[in-house]
Design a protein around this motif. Sequence first.
Motif, PDB file in Angstrom:
ATOM      1  N   GLY A  74       0.814  -1.219   0.000  1.00 44.49           N
ATOM      2  CA  GLY A  74       0.000   0.000   0.000  1.00 44.49           C
ATOM      3  C   GLY A  74       0.840   1.258   0.000  1.00 44.49           C
ATOM      4  N   LEU A  75       1.914   1.274   0.785  1.00 45.81           N
ATOM      5  CA  LEU A  75       2.801   2.431   0.821  1.00 45.81           C
ATOM      6  C   LEU A  75       3.537   2.608  -0.507  1.00 45.81           C
ATOM      7  CD1 LEU A  75       4.311   2.112   4.424  1.00 45.81           C
ATOM      8  CD2 LEU A  75       2.701   3.854   3.605  1.00 45.81           C
ATOM      9  N   ALA A  76       3.959   1.485  -1.078  1.00 50.33           N
ATOM     10  CA  ALA A  76       4.626   1.550  -2.376  1.00 50.33           C
ATOM     11  C   ALA A  76       3.661   2.056  -3.447  1.00 50.33           C
ATOM     12  CB  ALA A  76       5.165   0.175  -2.760  1.00 50.33           C
ATOM     13  N   GLY A  77       2.421   1.575  -3.396  1.00 45.70           N
ATOM     14  CA  GLY A  77       1.418   2.037  -4.353  1.00 45.70           C
ATOM     15  C   GLY A  77       1.116   3.506  -4.197  1.00 45.70           C
ATOM     16  N   LEU A  78       1.073   3.970  -2.946  1.00 47.91           N
ATOM     17  CA  LEU A  78       0.835   5.394  -2.683  1.00 47.91           C
ATOM     18  C   LEU A  78       1.952   6.254  -3.261  1.00 47.91           C
ATOM     19  CD1 LEU A  78      -0.298   6.907   0.721  1.00 47.91           C
ATOM     20  CD2 LEU A  78       1.515   7.972  -0.609  1.00 47.91           C
ATOM     21  N   ALA A  79       3.196   5.899  -2.938  1.00 44.50           N
ATOM     22  CA  ALA A  79       4.331   6.702  -3.396  1.00 44.50           C
ATOM     23  C   ALA A  79       4.470   6.669  -4.917  1.00 44.50           C
ATOM     24  CB  ALA A  79       5.617   6.204  -2.728  1.00 44.50           C
ATOM     25  N   ALA A  80       4.435   5.458  -5.471  1.00 45.38           N
ATOM     26  CA  ALA A  80       4.605   5.327  -6.921  1.00 45.38           C
ATOM     27  C   ALA A  80       3.481   6.036  -7.666  1.00 45.38           C
ATOM     28  CB  ALA A  80       4.640   3.850  -7.307  1.00 45.38           C
ATOM     29  N   GLY A  81       2.261   5.850  -7.216  1.00 46.40           N
ATOM     30  CA  GLY A  81       1.118   6.472  -7.883  1.00 46.40           C
ATOM     31  C   GLY A  81       1.137   7.982  -7.801  1.00 46.40           C
ATOM     32  N   ALA A  82       1.485   8.518  -6.615  1.00 46.80           N
ATOM     33  CA  ALA A  82       1.492   9.968  -6.446  1.00 46.80           C
ATOM     34  C   ALA A  82       2.539  10.627  -7.333  1.00 46.80           C
ATOM     35  CB  ALA A  82       1.740  10.320  -4.972  1.00 46.80           C
ATOM     36  N   PHE A  83       3.744  10.070  -7.341  1.00 43.81           N
ATOM     37  CA  PHE A  83       4.801  10.641  -8.192  1.00 43.81           C
ATOM     38  C   PHE A  83       4.476  10.471  -9.675  1.00 43.81           C
ATOM     39  CE2 PHE A  83       7.434  10.164  -4.290  1.00 43.81           C
ATOM     40  CZ  PHE A  83       7.872  11.484  -4.214  1.00 43.81           C
ATOM     41  N   SER A  84       3.912   9.317 -10.024  1.00 42.20           N
ATOM     42  CA  SER A  84       3.557   9.077 -11.417  1.00 42.20           C
ATOM     43  C   SER A  84       2.455  10.026 -11.884  1.00 42.20           C
ATOM     44  CB  SER A  84       3.101   7.623 -11.594  1.00 42.20           C
ATOM     45  OG  SER A  84       2.666   7.392 -12.910  1.00 42.20           O
ATOM     46  N   MET A  85       1.450  10.211 -11.049  1.00 38.34           N
ATOM     47  CA  MET A  85       0.352  11.117 -11.390  1.00 38.34           C
ATOM     48  C   MET A  85       0.857  12.542 -11.553  1.00 38.34           C
ATOM     49  SD  MET A  85      -2.760   9.794 -11.691  1.00 38.34           S
ATOM     50  CE  MET A  85      -3.840  11.126 -11.195  1.00 38.34           C
ATOM     51  N   ALA A  86       1.716  12.980 -10.623  1.00 36.71           N
ATOM     52  CA  ALA A  86       2.228  14.349 -10.683  1.00 36.71           C
ATOM     53  C   ALA A  86       3.061  14.564 -11.938  1.00 36.71           C
ATOM     54  CB  ALA A  86       3.065  14.649  -9.440  1.00 36.71           C
TER      55      ALA A  86
END
Length: 253
Positions: A74-86
């Motif tokens: 979940g933490l990896a998904g949060l970090a990866a997704g947030a940076f990818s989205m930005a």
Amino acid sequence: MTDDRTSASEGDSSGSPPEVSAEHHGDHTHRDVNGGWLRPAVFGAMDGLVSNFALIAGMDGGTESGSQFIVLAGLAGLAAGAFSMAAGEYTSVASQRELARAEIEVERKEIQRHPLDEEIELAETYRAKGLDPDLASKVAKQFHTDPDQALEEHVREELGIDPHDLPNPMLAAASSFICFAVGAFIPLLPYLLGAGNVVPALVLSLTALFVCGAVVSRVTTRSWWYSGLRQLILGGLAAALTYFVGTLVGPSI
């Protein structure tokens, strides 16, 4: 009750144009629709919530090794997704802004090279909207007395954009990053508080999906219950499918 004020075309006896009433001025305001923050903010929050909820559900369905692996995922998904989205939002909005500026520059050069043709073109646009032909020509001629005003008017009429209100890529990227991270944190929270299965995350996530959908309805024409229910169903379906995939694939790994 009648309104005794003169129309905009009549003015008053002194020749001054009529003024908008204080009541109308206070009521007639619009929200920012071109600032470049609303779409990435809404999309980021929804995507973060749905994608991390689905990821956690899939991990829960496919592993029996304990909640620590789910938290890590979940933490990896949060970090990866947030940076990818930005990063994606910044690139897309910056490209859109650069394209708009390039087209504005094309129009600027056309006005410089063919001012009369561009003036006639603008007048034809006004006539197509229903203005009297003589009035349309006068309005176009008035705009073309100032090259900057002429450019703004041509850009609005031909490209449908305001050259002074183009989307901001940094604002879009920041909105997307923050909202994705907040949305992705919601289904992870129960596990961080000690939950041992997916049920608390399911309840919290579905509730958040409905609330987010209902909040979004404040800036749309949809009813709050329709918008909330639609988001709940779509997010719940995505999580259910991912959980099902996890139960199929997990035991074989």
